[in-house]
Design a protein around this motif. Structure first.
Motif, short mmCIF file in Angstrom:
data_model
loop_
_atom_site.label_atom_id
_atom_site.label_comp_id
_atom_site.label_asym_id
_atom_site.label_seq_id
_atom_site.Cartn_x
_atom_site.Cartn_y
_atom_site.Cartn_z
N ARG A 1 -5.77 -10.18 -6.57
CA ARG A 1 -7.00 -9.99 -5.87
C ARG A 1 -7.61 -11.44 -5.81
NH1 ARG A 1 -11.71 -9.61 -9.15
NH2 ARG A 1 -11.30 -8.87 -11.24
N PHE A 2 -8.37 -11.71 -4.85
CA PHE A 2 -8.78 -13.11 -4.75
C PHE A 2 -10.32 -12.93 -5.14
CE2 PHE A 2 -4.90 -13.18 -2.54
CZ PHE A 2 -4.53 -14.60 -2.45
N VAL A 3 -10.90 -13.81 -5.89
CA VAL A 3 -12.40 -13.80 -6.32
C VAL A 3 -12.85 -15.22 -5.71
CG1 VAL A 3 -13.83 -14.00 -8.18
CG2 VAL A 3 -11.82 -12.47 -8.19
N GLU A 4 -14.05 -15.10 -4.77
CA GLU A 4 -14.44 -16.18 -4.28
C GLU A 4 -15.11 -17.25 -5.52
OE1 GLU A 4 -17.22 -17.56 -0.62
OE2 GLU A 4 -16.54 -15.47 -0.82
N LEU A 5 -14.98 -18.45 -5.03
CA LEU A 5 -15.42 -19.40 -6.18
C LEU A 5 -16.70 -20.12 -5.39
CD1 LEU A 5 -12.39 -20.77 -7.61
CD2 LEU A 5 -13.85 -19.51 -8.89
N THR A 6 -17.86 -19.77 -5.70
CA THR A 6 -18.94 -20.42 -4.93
C THR A 6 -19.37 -21.98 -5.59
OG1 THR A 6 -20.41 -19.87 -7.00
CG2 THR A 6 -20.26 -17.99 -5.28
N GLY A 7 -20.03 -22.48 -4.58
CA GLY A 7 -20.50 -23.74 -4.80
C GLY A 7 -20.97 -23.84 -6.28
N ALA A 8 -21.63 -22.96 -6.83
CA ALA A 8 -21.97 -23.01 -8.20
C ALA A 8 -21.18 -23.02 -9.09
CB ALA A 8 -23.23 -21.82 -8.64
N ALA A 9 -20.08 -21.93 -9.04
CA ALA A 9 -18.83 -21.80 -10.00
C ALA A 9 -18.33 -23.11 -9.93
CB ALA A 9 -18.09 -20.74 -9.47
N MET A 10 -17.85 -23.83 -8.97
CA MET A 10 -17.10 -25.11 -8.81
C MET A 10 -18.04 -25.96 -9.51
SD MET A 10 -15.15 -24.93 -5.29
CE MET A 10 -16.20 -24.11 -4.16
N THR A 11 -19.21 -26.22 -9.11
CA THR A 11 -20.03 -27.30 -9.92
C THR A 11 -20.10 -26.97 -11.39
OG1 THR A 11 -21.36 -27.46 -7.97
CG2 THR A 11 -22.47 -28.31 -9.97
N ALA A 12 -19.89 -25.79 -11.93
CA ALA A 12 -19.86 -25.53 -13.11
C ALA A 12 -18.41 -25.89 -13.75
CB ALA A 12 -20.05 -24.19 -13.57
N LEU A 13 -17.33 -25.77 -13.08
CA LEU A 13 -16.04 -26.40 -13.44
C LEU A 13 -16.09 -27.84 -13.66
CD1 LEU A 13 -14.28 -23.84 -11.32
CD2 LEU A 13 -14.12 -24.01 -13.75
N LEU A 14 -16.90 -28.45 -12.50
CA LEU A 14 -16.85 -30.03 -12.83
C LEU A 14 -17.71 -30.41 -13.92
CD1 LEU A 14 -17.49 -30.70 -8.80
CD2 LEU A 14 -15.20 -31.33 -10.19
N ASP A 15 -18.50 -29.57 -14.16
CA ASP A 15 -19.25 -29.87 -15.52
C ASP A 15 -18.63 -29.44 -16.85
OD1 ASP A 15 -21.37 -30.93 -13.79
OD2 ASP A 15 -22.66 -29.06 -13.78
#
Length: 176
Positions: free
Chosen positions: A12-26
């Motif tokens: 299954r595919f789980v959407e990565l929101t902008g907030a999730a991607m920003t957290a990954l960048l952090d």
């Protein structure tokens, strides 16, 4: 006749929101996982992955309506293990073309997940009436990805130079 779009591994595919991607960048994997609702792994913190998140966060800021078409976490079922990420580079362009990108965590490679990601995204593209062509670009040295697209109707239509990946072969399949 076997359906070439039939997945070999359930995911299954789980959407990565902008907030999730920003957290990954952090480098905040717990916050990113909480935002995504899935246990993301250190693979989502690699330099290659961070390049994707940076690009997608900028893309979302510029074109918020593209969210449903972008990179998602891929979760293997029934175990609920995150095995990589995949999605489109954006919504269909004016000619109805979408490009697919996918990446499998090294610990889950050679188990059929790349093919499943690709076929599930092709299925989504085929269900969207505005999509007429699906594209993938692959390094000529990437024998695993070349094998992944084999038998799915892709034909090489050219090559291009990518600033990040170098020489890429361009493959497309027409839908419908």
């Amino acid at each position: 006749m076997t359906d070439p779009f039939s997945p070999r591994k359930p995911v299954r595919f789980v959407e990565l929101t902008g907030a999730a991607m920003t957290a990954l960048l952090d480098d905040d994997l717990p916050r990113a996982s909480a935002e995504a609702g899935a246990g993301l792994t250190a693979y989502f913190l690699t330099d290659q992955a961070k390049w994707v998140w940076r690009y997608r966060v900028n893309q979302l800021a510029t074109h918020p309506g593209s969210a449903g078409w972008l990179t998602k976490a891929v979760v293997a079922e029934p175990d609920g293990v995150v095995v990589g990420y995949a999605g489109f580079h954006g919504p269909p362009d004016i000619s109805g073309m979408v490009e697919i990108g996918y990446s499998v965590d090294p610990g889950h490679r050679r188990q059929g997940y790349a093919r499943t990601m690709l076929t599930e995204l092709m299925r989504k593209a085929a269900a969207a009436p505005e999509v007429r062509t699906v594209r993938v670009t692959i390094s000529p040295d990437n024998t695993a990805s070349l094998a992944t697209i084999a038998g799915l109707g892709f034909a090489q239509v050219g090559e291009q130079w990518d600033e990040v990946d170098g020489l890429e072969l361009v493959f497309e399949v027409r839908l419908g």
